[in-house]
Scaffold this motif. Sequence first.
Motif, PDB file in Angstrom:
ATOM      1  N   TYR A 144     -12.688   9.195 -26.560  1.00 42.88           N
ATOM      2  CA  TYR A 144     -13.277  10.512 -26.807  1.00 42.88           C
ATOM      3  C   TYR A 144     -13.163  11.403 -25.572  1.00 42.88           C
ATOM      4  N   THR A 145     -13.497  10.848 -24.399  1.00 41.74           N
ATOM      5  CA  THR A 145     -13.454  11.636 -23.160  1.00 41.74           C
ATOM      6  C   THR A 145     -12.034  12.097 -22.857  1.00 41.74           C
ATOM      7  N   ALA A 146     -11.055  11.220 -23.065  1.00 41.30           N
ATOM      8  CA  ALA A 146      -9.661  11.587 -22.816  1.00 41.30           C
ATOM      9  C   ALA A 146      -9.224  12.723 -23.743  1.00 41.30           C
ATOM     10  N   LEU A 147      -9.576  12.627 -25.005  1.00 43.53           N
ATOM     11  CA  LEU A 147      -9.210  13.677 -25.960  1.00 43.53           C
ATOM     12  C   LEU A 147      -9.917  14.989 -25.623  1.00 43.53           C
ATOM     13  N   TYR A 148     -11.192  14.888 -25.238  1.00 45.35           N
ATOM     14  CA  TYR A 148     -11.960  16.082 -24.849  1.00 45.35           C
ATOM     15  C   TYR A 148     -11.303  16.763 -23.650  1.00 45.35           C
ATOM     16  N   LEU A 149     -10.904  15.947 -22.671  1.00 46.30           N
ATOM     17  CA  LEU A 149     -10.278  16.485 -21.467  1.00 46.30           C
ATOM     18  C   LEU A 149      -8.958  17.178 -21.801  1.00 46.30           C
ATOM     19  N   LEU A 150      -8.192  16.601 -22.701  1.00 45.74           N
ATOM     20  CA  LEU A 150      -6.933  17.219 -23.111  1.00 45.74           C
ATOM     21  C   LEU A 150      -7.164  18.552 -23.831  1.00 45.74           C
ATOM     22  N   ALA A 151      -8.254  18.617 -24.599  1.00 47.58           N
ATOM     23  CA  ALA A 151      -8.534  19.836 -25.372  1.00 47.58           C
ATOM     24  C   ALA A 151      -9.188  20.922 -24.535  1.00 47.58           C
ATOM     25  N   LEU A 152      -9.772  20.566 -23.399  1.00 48.30           N
ATOM     26  CA  LEU A 152     -10.569  21.526 -22.636  1.00 48.30           C
ATOM     27  C   LEU A 152      -9.801  22.779 -22.221  1.00 48.30           C
ATOM     28  N   PRO A 153      -8.550  22.688 -21.735  1.00 45.83           N
ATOM     29  CA  PRO A 153      -7.842  23.927 -21.380  1.00 45.83           C
ATOM     30  C   PRO A 153      -7.724  24.898 -22.563  1.00 45.83           C
ATOM     31  N   VAL A 154      -7.501  24.376 -23.753  1.00 48.09           N
ATOM     32  CA  VAL A 154      -7.406  25.228 -24.936  1.00 48.09           C
ATOM     33  C   VAL A 154      -8.757  25.873 -25.226  1.00 48.09           C
ATOM     34  N   VAL A 155      -9.830  25.082 -25.103  1.00 51.56           N
ATOM     35  CA  VAL A 155     -11.182  25.604 -25.341  1.00 51.56           C
ATOM     36  C   VAL A 155     -11.499  26.713 -24.337  1.00 51.56           C
ATOM     37  N   MET A 156     -11.141  26.509 -23.079  1.00 53.81           N
ATOM     38  CA  MET A 156     -11.427  27.505 -22.057  1.00 53.81           C
ATOM     39  C   MET A 156     -10.636  28.784 -22.299  1.00 53.81           C
ATOM     40  N   LEU A 157      -9.381  28.650 -22.703  1.00 52.41           N
ATOM     41  CA  LEU A 157      -8.582  29.836 -23.013  1.00 52.41           C
ATOM     42  C   LEU A 157      -9.178  30.598 -24.177  1.00 52.41           C
ATOM     43  N   ARG A 158      -9.703  29.861 -25.171  1.00 51.48           N
ATOM     44  CA  ARG A 158     -10.325  30.514 -26.318  1.00 51.48           C
ATOM     45  C   ARG A 158     -11.589  31.271 -25.886  1.00 51.48           C
ATOM     46  N   LEU A 159     -12.355  30.686 -24.973  1.00 48.40           N
ATOM     47  CA  LEU A 159     -13.551  31.372 -24.476  1.00 48.40           C
ATOM     48  C   LEU A 159     -13.174  32.643 -23.726  1.00 48.40           C
ATOM     49  N   LEU A 160     -12.133  32.553 -22.912  1.00 47.69           N
ATOM     50  CA  LEU A 160     -11.692  33.745 -22.187  1.00 47.69           C
ATOM     51  C   LEU A 160     -11.208  34.819 -23.149  1.00 47.69           C
ATOM     52  N   TRP A 161     -10.544  34.389 -24.211  1.00 52.20           N
ATOM     53  CA  TRP A 161     -10.082  35.334 -25.237  1.00 52.20           C
ATOM     54  C   TRP A 161     -11.287  36.002 -25.909  1.00 52.20           C
ATOM     55  N   ARG A 162     -12.304  35.195 -26.244  1.00 48.67           N
ATOM     56  CA  ARG A 162     -13.505  35.758 -26.875  1.00 48.67           C
ATOM     57  C   ARG A 162     -14.261  36.667 -25.925  1.00 48.67           C
ATOM     58  N   SER A 163     -14.122  36.421 -24.616  1.00 46.45           N
ATOM     59  CA  SER A 163     -14.857  37.229 -23.646  1.00 46.45           C
ATOM     60  C   SER A 163     -14.356  38.666 -23.581  1.00 46.45           C
ATOM     61  N   ARG A 164     -13.188  38.936 -24.163  1.00 45.85           N
ATOM     62  CA  ARG A 164     -12.743  40.330 -24.244  1.00 45.85           C
ATOM     63  C   ARG A 164     -13.732  41.152 -25.062  1.00 45.85           C
ATOM     64  N   ARG A 165     -14.257  40.551 -26.134  1.00 41.55           N
ATOM     65  CA  ARG A 165     -15.224  41.229 -26.990  1.00 41.55           C
ATOM     66  C   ARG A 165     -16.657  40.910 -26.574  1.00 41.55           C
ATOM     67  N   GLU A 166     -16.869  39.687 -26.044  1.00 38.53           N
ATOM     68  CA  GLU A 166     -18.208  39.262 -25.638  1.00 38.53           C
ATOM     69  C   GLU A 166     -18.166  38.866 -24.162  1.00 38.53           C
ATOM     70  N   PRO A 167     -18.355  39.831 -23.247  1.00 38.50           N
ATOM     71  CA  PRO A 167     -18.221  39.557 -21.811  1.00 38.50           C
ATOM     72  C   PRO A 167     -19.168  38.486 -21.302  1.00 38.50           C
TER      73      PRO A 167
END
Length: 419
Positions: A6-29
């Motif tokens: 689980y931790t390995a998969l979470y770590l692999l997914a984290l960059p995508v999750v962070m990019l999605r948060l940054l994308w959402r931050s355009r509308r929600e700073p």
Amino acid sequence: MWRFVYTALYLLALPVVMLRLLWRSRREPGYRHDLAARFGRWHAAPESGGIWVHAVSVGETVAAVPLLRGVEALAPSAPRILTVTTAAGRERAADLLGDSVHLSWLPWDLPWCVRAFLRRTRPRLLVLIETELWPNLIHECGRFGVRVALVNARLSPRSAAGYRRVGGLTRRMLAGLDVIACQDEASADRFRALGAPPGRVTCPGNMKFDAVLPGDLSARMDRARERLGLDDGPLLIAASTHEGEDAAVLRSFVPLLQRHPDWRLLIVPRHADRFDDVWRLLDRSALPAARLSAGEVPAGSRLLLGDLMGELLTLYGLADAAFLGGSLVRHGGHNPIEPAWHGVPVFSGPHLFNFADVAERFIAAGALEVVADADALALAMERVIEDEDLWQQRSDAARAVVDANRGALGAILAAVRPV
């Protein structure tokens, strides 16, 4: 083994999750605020021995307010920590609670992030609301001697099936919970079937019925009413809609609005990343449309897009009828309690499996009408709006269900206290 995978998969997914948060931050700073806290490096952490409550977003945050007040009565000197996942939840928590709690993000569910957070906070108790089951968070709390309670817990058949597929991970995670206080008996049975220690599973009910509406809600509603120009004519709201529902609702409701020139439809998508797509649908329609995020709504606008995060509770208070999205598609529906707080007649599609117990209570009381599709929804709303006696009956029934089901909070606090 399972937690390592689980931790390995979470770590692999984290960059995508962070990019999605940054994308959402355009509308929600707000998503850009204090990013270090998501890695456990919370520099404003309070002194040790506090009580930590985690609420995902706005609805859980509103429900958490009386819980936090009850926790304060149990341990007046203990610092109170509230973590959230969404920017809207964080904003609402700041509005409702101000400086009375220490507010932060939930750390990423990686062992080193959770450990960094726990070293800074050293809480005595963690209270998770609904189904916030994070394997590393629960494991590390056990290592640090932090008791963990899952309250207002719910588990749909679909979610239970998913947890069953990773049974080893699930059993160890549930064994790390000291209290599992469920919304309904069906959820309690599913937790037990997944391996939760039976003696730790209780069923006090749904504490969202006990939620206290924000003190500034009336003022927020007045401002929203003025912004929308709601002088006369009903407002119909399609709330928390998912992909596939907006177009269907629009097709069915445009003829309805054409028959009733003073009626308006407000569509509030569940996720901010769909705002622009839904706006394109509205903008191409046969009726004038407007976005709430643009400020004052132009006179004559018949179709409205609720593209403001964290405002749904306010908008429910302005509505004359509410449709709960995620129910015309197989998402599982959304909670009818929030519109019921305002006495708004509620409608839903047939897919309500995420909130089956709550929905059954409203259906039995005549406060929630289930329809087969968007065409039936438009006709049902029209029938209720045009019949004042029926509308009042539905409104009274919705409020009565809320009043009849209060009391879970006291039982939850009693269950948490020995922990």
